[in-house]
Design an enzyme around this catalytic site. Structure first.
Site, PDB file in Angstrom:
ATOM      1  N   PHE A 141     -10.122   5.802   7.190  1.00 38.44           N
ATOM      2  CA  PHE A 141      -9.284   6.938   6.823  1.00 38.44           C
ATOM      3  C   PHE A 141     -10.163   8.041   6.257  1.00 38.44           C
ATOM      4  CE2 PHE A 141      -6.680   9.571   4.076  1.00 38.44           C
ATOM      5  CZ  PHE A 141      -5.558   9.798   4.871  1.00 38.44           C
ATOM      6  N   ASP A 225     -18.425   8.777   3.629  1.00 37.34           N
ATOM      7  CA  ASP A 225     -17.213   9.242   2.973  1.00 37.34           C
ATOM      8  C   ASP A 225     -17.075   8.490   1.651  1.00 37.34           C
ATOM      9  OD1 ASP A 225     -14.608   9.587   2.046  1.00 37.34           O
ATOM     10  OD2 ASP A 225     -13.767   9.770   4.059  1.00 37.34           O
ATOM     11  N   LYS A 254     -11.395  13.285  -4.983  1.00 31.86           N
ATOM     12  CA  LYS A 254     -10.616  12.409  -5.861  1.00 31.86           C
ATOM     13  C   LYS A 254     -11.053  12.501  -7.319  1.00 31.86           C
ATOM     14  CE  LYS A 254      -8.622   9.199  -2.513  1.00 31.86           C
ATOM     15  NZ  LYS A 254      -7.224   9.579  -2.731  1.00 31.86           N
TER      16      LYS A 254
END
Length: 398
Positions: A141, A225, A254
Site C-alpha cells: 500500500f 516507503d 504519518k
C-alpha cells in the site's frame, strides 16, 4: 446519542461527507496522552494513534507550544519563499536518515504526495530512455492518488479507477520473484520494509539486502516507503537502518509531525540530482506551521529517548500478547511499536469492534489481522491496561 440542530452526528456525517467514507462508530472530542474521549465522555485507550500518526500521543505540550508559537508568527508563505522551520526540518531529516550532505528533501502534505514525488523521481531515472519498468510488491500500500495507487499492490483498490498510470509491475514478496523480475529496464523498485496496511507483514529474510544488490547492479532506484515504519515507530529512526541497506530514496509522513499533515521525499546520493527546477512543486508543502510541528515532534522523540522506548515497550507488548496463550493468536509480527497479530480465524473486525465497546482502540486491516500502533510515549501502565482490556475481548471470541 448526541443530538444537534442537524440531528444525530451520524446523520450529519452521512448527509455531508463523501460516500467514500464509512460512517464511524464513535465521535471523538479530545485526547490526552494515550487516551481519547468521545462526545459522550467515554474514555478509550488509544493503541492505534491515528494509524501510527500521533507519535507523542494527544495534546503533548511540546507540540502544542510549537504550533501556538509558530501560528502567532507566520503560518504559510508558499514555495516562493524559505522559512527557518523548513530549513531546520530538511537538515534534520538529512541527519536522522543518514542521507548526509548529498541528501535532498522535498516536502508535501501526506504520504501519498510523498510517493507521488517518488514516482516522478523514478520516471526521471530513465537512463538512455530504456528504463521504463517500475517494480512494486503484491499486497503493498502506497496511497490512493493515481500515481501512488498504481504502485499499490491491491487489485481491489485499483480496479474501479483503471486504467492505471502505466509501467508498474507487481511481484511476489520473495527473493526468487525479485531476482526473476529485475533487468536493465527497471527504473525503480518500491518497497515497504514492513507491509503495514496488509496486516504488519514482515519481508522475508534477506529481501531488502537482495533488493539493494539488484538495484545497484541494474542502475535502478531503491525507494523505501517508510511512511508507517519510520520516525522511531519500529525501534530505529527508520526501519531500513536495522538492515545493511542504504536506499536511494525514502518517503516519510504519518508520525513526523504528530498529527499535523506533512509528508516528505528524502533522496540519497546521485538520486538527489534527478529533479530539476520546475519539475515538481506544491503550494502548501513545507509550510512553516507543519515544519515547526515536525521539528518539535522529532526533537521530543530524540530528547526523550522514545526510540529506545519503542524497542523496550514493543518487546514488553509482544511478550504480554504471547503470554495470553490464546488459540486465536497464530503469530505476532512487526518491529518496535508496530505490531501485527495474525489470527487463526477471520474474526478481526468483530475483535476490533468488541475492543472498541470495551474502551480500546485497535485496528483490523483485514479479516485475519489486528494492527497495533500505540503512541511512542506508551509506558508500562498503558501496556498493562491494554492487556487487561484486550484479554477478555479475545477470550470472548476464542
Amino acid at each position: 446519542m448526541i443530538q444537534t440542530q442537524g440531528g444525530t452526528w451520524q446523520r450529519r456525517f452521512g448527509d455531508s461527507l463523501m460516500g467514500s467514507l464509512s460512517t464511524p462508530k464513535v465521535m471523538l472530542s479530545h485526547g490526552e496522552g494515550c487516551s481519547v474521549f468521545d462526545v459522550e465522555g467515554k474514555r478509550y485507550l488509544d493503541f492505534l494513534a491515528g494509524i501510527a500518526v500521533n507519535a507523542l500521543g494527544h495534546a503533548h505540550p511540546a507540540l502544542i507550544e510549537a504550533l501556538s508559537t509558530q501560528a502567532a508568527s507566520i503560518i504559510h508563505v508558499s514555495n516562493y519563499f524559505a522559512t527557518e522551520p523548513q530549513l531546520e526540518l530538511a537538515e534534520r531529516l538529512k541527519r536522522i536518515t543518514g542521507a548526509g550532505d548529498a541528501g535532498r528533501v522535498f516536502f508535501g502534505n501526506s504520504g501519498a504526495e510523498a510517493n507521488e514525488a517518488a514516482f516522478k523521481l523514478a520516471r526521471l531515472n530513465r537512463g538512455d530512455g530504456s528504463k521504463t519498468r517500475i517494480l512494486a510488491l503484491q499486497n503493498s500500500f502506497h496511497g490512493r492518488t493515481m500515481g501512488s495507487l498504481a504502485l499499490t499492490g491491491k487489485p481491489a483498490l485499483r480496479e474501479p479507477f483503471e486504467p492505471m498510470v502505466g509501467g508498474v509491475e507487481h511481484i511476489d514478496s520473495t527473493v526468487e520473484a525479485l531476482e526473476a523480475a529485475f533487468d536493465d529496464h527497471v527504473a525503480a523498485l518500491f518497497v515497504e520494509p514492513i507491509k503495514g496496511e496488509a496486516g504488519v507483514l514482515d519481508l522475508p529474510e534477506g529481501f531488502l539486502e537482495k533488493a539493494r544488490e539488484l538495484s545497484t547492479r541494474h542502475g535502478a532506484l531503491l525507494v523505501l516507503d517508510e511512511i508507517q515504519t519510520g520516525v522511531g515507530r519500529t525501534g530505529s529512526w527508520f526501519a531500513f537502518q536495522q538492515f545493511d541497506v542504504v536506499p536511494d530514496a525514502i518517503t516519510v509522513a504519518k508520525g513526523i509531525a504528530g498529527g499535523v499533515p506533512i509528508g516528505a521525499l528524502v533522496t540519497f546520493g546521485e538520486a538527489s540530482a534527478l529533479f530539476e527546477a520546475g519539475q515538481h512543486g506544491t503550494t502548501f508543502g513545507g509550510n512553516p506551521l507543519a515544519t515547526a510541528a515536525a521539528n518539535a515532534v522529532l526533537r521530543e522523540i530524540e530528547d526523550s529517548g522514545l526510540i529506545v522506548n519503542a524497542v523496550v515497550q514493543g518487546e514488553r507488548l509482544r511478550a504480554a500478547l504471547a503470554a495470553l496463550d490464546s488459540p486465536l493468536i497464530g503469530e505476532i509480527r512487526g518491529r518496535g511499536l508496530l505490531v501485527g497479530i495474525g489470527l487463526t480465524q477471520p474474526v478481526a473486525a468483530e475483535l476490533a469492534a468488541a475492543a472498541l465497546d470495551a474502551g480500546l482502540i485497535i485496528n483490523a486491516p483485514n479479516d485475519s489481522s489486528i494492527r497495533l500502533a500505540p503512541p511512542l510515549i506508551v509506558g508500562d501502565a498503558e501496556i498493562d491496561e491494554f492487556i487487561a482490556l484486550f484479554a477478555p475481548v479475545l477470550k470472548g471470541l476464542a
